[in-house]
Design a protein around this motif. Structure first.
Motif, PDB file in Angstrom:
ATOM      1  N   SER A 165       0.812  -1.215   0.000  1.00  0.00           N
ATOM      2  CA  SER A 165       0.000   0.000   0.000  1.00  0.00           C
ATOM      3  C   SER A 165       0.849   1.270   0.000  1.00  0.00           C
ATOM      4  N   GLN A 166       0.847   2.008   1.126  1.00  0.00           N
ATOM      5  CA  GLN A 166       1.613   3.256   1.217  1.00  0.00           C
ATOM      6  C   GLN A 166       3.088   3.040   0.923  1.00  0.00           C
ATOM      7  N   ALA A 167       3.572   1.836   1.141  1.00  0.00           N
ATOM      8  CA  ALA A 167       4.968   1.535   0.830  1.00  0.00           C
ATOM      9  C   ALA A 167       5.276   1.709  -0.649  1.00  0.00           C
ATOM     10  N   GLY A 168       4.240   1.777  -1.483  1.00  0.00           N
ATOM     11  CA  GLY A 168       4.454   2.012  -2.904  1.00  0.00           C
ATOM     12  C   GLY A 168       5.207   3.292  -3.188  1.00  0.00           C
ATOM     13  N   TRP A 169       5.100   4.274  -2.287  1.00  0.00           N
ATOM     14  CA  TRP A 169       5.845   5.525  -2.455  1.00  0.00           C
ATOM     15  C   TRP A 169       7.244   5.442  -1.844  1.00  0.00           C
ATOM     16  N   VAL A 170       7.474   4.416  -1.034  1.00  0.00           N
ATOM     17  CA  VAL A 170       8.744   4.297  -0.321  1.00  0.00           C
ATOM     18  C   VAL A 170       9.712   3.360  -1.026  1.00  0.00           C
ATOM     19  N   LEU A 171       9.200   2.265  -1.582  1.00  0.00           N
ATOM     20  CA  LEU A 171      10.060   1.241  -2.179  1.00  0.00           C
ATOM     21  C   LEU A 171      11.031   1.794  -3.218  1.00  0.00           C
ATOM     22  N   PRO A 172      10.571   2.555  -4.223  1.00  0.00           N
ATOM     23  CA  PRO A 172      11.538   3.055  -5.214  1.00  0.00           C
ATOM     24  C   PRO A 172      12.512   4.071  -4.637  1.00  0.00           C
ATOM     25  N   LYS A 173      12.106   4.798  -3.614  1.00  0.00           N
ATOM     26  CA  LYS A 173      13.022   5.742  -2.969  1.00  0.00           C
ATOM     27  C   LYS A 173      14.155   4.994  -2.268  1.00  0.00           C
ATOM     28  N   ILE A 174      13.833   3.845  -1.693  1.00  0.00           N
ATOM     29  CA  ILE A 174      14.876   3.027  -1.054  1.00  0.00           C
ATOM     30  C   ILE A 174      15.865   2.545  -2.110  1.00  0.00           C
ATOM     31  N   ALA A 175      15.323   2.054  -3.225  1.00  0.00           N
ATOM     32  CA  ALA A 175      16.184   1.530  -4.295  1.00  0.00           C
ATOM     33  C   ALA A 175      17.087   2.606  -4.874  1.00  0.00           C
ATOM     34  N   ALA A 176      16.667   3.869  -4.797  1.00  0.00           N
ATOM     35  CA  ALA A 176      17.501   4.972  -5.283  1.00  0.00           C
ATOM     36  C   ALA A 176      18.632   5.287  -4.318  1.00  0.00           C
ATOM     37  N   LYS A 177      18.504   4.840  -3.068  1.00  0.00           N
ATOM     38  CA  LYS A 177      19.508   5.132  -2.046  1.00  0.00           C
ATOM     39  C   LYS A 177      20.506   4.001  -1.843  1.00  0.00           C
ATOM     40  N   VAL A 225      19.210  -2.875  -4.286  1.00  0.00           N
ATOM     41  CA  VAL A 225      18.355  -3.974  -3.832  1.00  0.00           C
ATOM     42  C   VAL A 225      18.281  -5.004  -4.944  1.00  0.00           C
ATOM     43  N   SER A 226      18.103  -6.267  -4.553  1.00  0.00           N
ATOM     44  CA  SER A 226      18.128  -7.362  -5.514  1.00  0.00           C
ATOM     45  C   SER A 226      16.761  -7.660  -6.107  1.00  0.00           C
ATOM     46  N   PHE A 227      15.686  -7.248  -5.413  1.00  0.00           N
ATOM     47  CA  PHE A 227      14.330  -7.530  -5.880  1.00  0.00           C
ATOM     48  C   PHE A 227      13.355  -6.689  -5.065  1.00  0.00           C
ATOM     49  N   VAL A 228      12.119  -6.631  -5.544  1.00  0.00           N
ATOM     50  CA  VAL A 228      11.051  -5.929  -4.835  1.00  0.00           C
ATOM     51  C   VAL A 228       9.760  -6.724  -4.971  1.00  0.00           C
ATOM     52  N   ILE A 229       9.058  -6.902  -3.854  1.00  0.00           N
ATOM     53  CA  ILE A 229       7.710  -7.474  -3.853  1.00  0.00           C
ATOM     54  C   ILE A 229       6.773  -6.343  -3.442  1.00  0.00           C
ATOM     55  N   ALA A 230       5.982  -5.855  -4.381  1.00  0.00           N
ATOM     56  CA  ALA A 230       5.095  -4.715  -4.142  1.00  0.00           C
ATOM     57  C   ALA A 230       3.651  -5.215  -4.088  1.00  0.00           C
ATOM     58  N   VAL A 231       3.035  -5.090  -2.929  1.00  0.00           N
ATOM     59  CA  VAL A 231       1.682  -5.600  -2.700  1.00  0.00           C
ATOM     60  C   VAL A 231       0.701  -4.428  -2.654  1.00  0.00           C
ATOM     61  N   SER A 232      -0.217  -4.389  -3.585  1.00  0.00           N
ATOM     62  CA  SER A 232      -1.237  -3.325  -3.639  1.00  0.00           C
ATOM     63  C   SER A 232      -0.618  -1.932  -3.508  1.00  0.00           C
ATOM     64  N   PRO A 233       0.431  -1.624  -4.249  1.00  0.00           N
ATOM     65  CA  PRO A 233       1.104  -0.335  -4.067  1.00  0.00           C
ATOM     66  C   PRO A 233       0.318   0.816  -4.696  1.00  0.00           C
ATOM     67  N   ALA A 234       0.404   1.960  -4.060  1.00  0.00           N
ATOM     68  CA  ALA A 234      -0.253   3.153  -4.576  1.00  0.00           C
ATOM     69  C   ALA A 234       0.675   3.886  -5.537  1.00  0.00           C
ATOM     70  N   ILE A 235       0.096   4.682  -6.417  1.00  0.00           N
ATOM     71  CA  ILE A 235       0.873   5.492  -7.360  1.00  0.00           C
ATOM     72  C   ILE A 235       0.813   6.973  -6.986  1.00  0.00           C
ATOM     73  N   ASN A 236      -0.387   7.540  -6.968  1.00  0.00           N
ATOM     74  CA  ASN A 236      -0.553   8.968  -6.700  1.00  0.00           C
ATOM     75  C   ASN A 236      -1.463   9.135  -5.486  1.00  0.00           C
ATOM     76  N   TRP A 237      -1.010   9.898  -4.487  1.00  0.00           N
ATOM     77  CA  TRP A 237      -1.738  10.028  -3.215  1.00  0.00           C
ATOM     78  C   TRP A 237      -3.143  10.585  -3.433  1.00  0.00           C
ATOM     79  N   LEU A 238      -3.255  11.683  -4.166  1.00  0.00           N
ATOM     80  CA  LEU A 238      -4.553  12.321  -4.341  1.00  0.00           C
ATOM     81  C   LEU A 238      -5.496  11.467  -5.181  1.00  0.00           C
ATOM     82  N   GLN A 239      -4.976  10.867  -6.245  1.00  0.00           N
ATOM     83  CA  GLN A 239      -5.822  10.009  -7.078  1.00  0.00           C
ATOM     84  C   GLN A 239      -6.294   8.793  -6.296  1.00  0.00           C
TER      85      GLN A 239
END
Length: 354
Positions: A154-166, A169-183
């Motif tokens: 969910s909300q981690a959808g905004w965090v996961l790619p930011k972590i990978a930029a820092k 990481v070898s892989f990502v499992i994204a469960v029901s991730p969000a794209i745009n907060w307002l939408q």
């Protein structure tokens, strides 16, 4: 023989046997609960230093003979979540363990006695926190630093790619991730109104209230102004929560997702998700990530936002009984096995099979 004593003794015997039977049943049920809530992994509490304070975490490791394991780092969704998510993560950790991977998670700041306040965090703050946890894990002799990835919901959808930029990481499992907060917020509002069978008048009023909230956020209004604009009815909104939303409401993962190009990503989507527009999420993930062929998208038609079975989540009684007596059955059919296969396939050097 005294005839008045015999019925009394018979009644006493019946009461004793009823009590014994009840105790045996209770003991049996208790044994089932203990058995079903015992997992094939070892768990230990760990402490991770970050930003002058401590993250209180749990490290779950496979019960096998290997000296080093890959690692799945957990990134929570919204809310005051502790390290185990009230034990809800444990079936997931067990699936990871069966694939030869350890799992790492920690209490959000201010939860379960942890220092700080998670409502004071931005998505970048959360990414910094996870990057520190990954650095801590890479320094451990029992963790394979080249096989560390992320799991987030969910909300981690905004965090996961930011972590990978820092940090790599070898892989990502994204469960029901969000794209745009307002939408996402608008989608969730309308989906809940439809589910409640709301009238047109109620729907219009809810949309108007939402539009007012957006204008206040754009003006960086104080919490007191929000309460006044809502006619004095904050509907559960607190000053801390308003501050959290004000800090994060512009979140959009579209551009950040480019940090995951070339990284194997398992995208898990629920057929009955009223929190996140899964069609929009899958479209954006495919547009940004699919060119490299590293994206695996799986849909679970019978699942809700948290990837629980809809039939279970809809009933409080069924949810409680399933959590007690068959916690692995909480999740949508195939979800735990799909996660395990994804990790297994990574170690084989291939793409996860659907």
């Amino acid at each position: 023989m005294h005839p008045k004593i015999q019925p009394r003794r018979r009644g006493l015997r019946i009461a004793v046997w009823s009590l014994v039977t009840a105790l045996f049943v209770a003991a049996g049920l208790g044994g089932v609960v203990l058995w079903q809530n015992s997992y094939a992994m070892d768990e230990q509490r760990v402490s991770i230093r970050h930003g002058g304070h401590t993250l209180n975490g749990v490290l779950a490791t496979p019960k096998d003979s290997r000296k080093r394991h890959g690692l799945v780092v957990y990134v929570h969704g919204d809310g005051p979540v502790d390290a185990t998510h009230d034990d809800g993560y444990k079936p997931l950790w067990e699936a990871n363990a069966k694939a030869g991977y350890a799992s790492l998670s920690w209490d959000k700041p201010g939860v379960a006695g942890a220092p700080g306040n998670w409502l004071g965090q931005s998505m970048d703050d959360r990414a910094d926190e996870a990057a520190a946890a990954i650095a801590w894990a890479r320094a451990r002799p029992d963790i394979d630093g080249d096989r560390i990835g992320l799991w987030g919901v969910s909300q981690a959808g905004w965090v996961l790619p930011k972590i990978a930029a820092k940090t790599p990481v070898s892989f990502v499992i994204a469960v029901s991730p969000a794209i745009n907060w307002l939408q996402q917020g608008r989608y969730n509002l309308l989906a809940e109104l439809r589910a409640d069978g709301a009238s047109a008048a109620r729907t219009d009023a809810a949309i108007a209230r939402s539009d007012t909230t957006r204008r206040l956020l754009e003006r960086r209004a104080a919490f007191e102004e929000y309460v006044k604009a809502m006619g004095g009815d904050a509907e559960g909104m607190t000053a801390d929560r308003w501050g959290f939303i004000s800090k994060n409401y512009t979140a959009d993962a579209t551009q950040d997702l480019r940090a995951l190009r070339g990284v194997p990503v398992l995208l898990a989507l629920a057929g009955h998700d009223i929190n996140v527009d899964i069609a929009d999420t899958e479209r954006v993930y495919r547009e940004v990530l699919d060119t490299g062929g590293a994206l695996t998208a799986e849909r679970y038609p019978d699942a809700t936002h948290s990837l629980l079975k809809q039939s279970v989540e809809q009933s409080d009684l069924k949810l409680t009984l399933t959590a007690l007596f068959s916690p692995r059955s909480l999740f949508a059919d195939g979800f735990l096995d799909g996660q395990r296969r994804f990790l297994k396939d990574l170690d084989r050097g291939g793409k996860a099979t659907p």
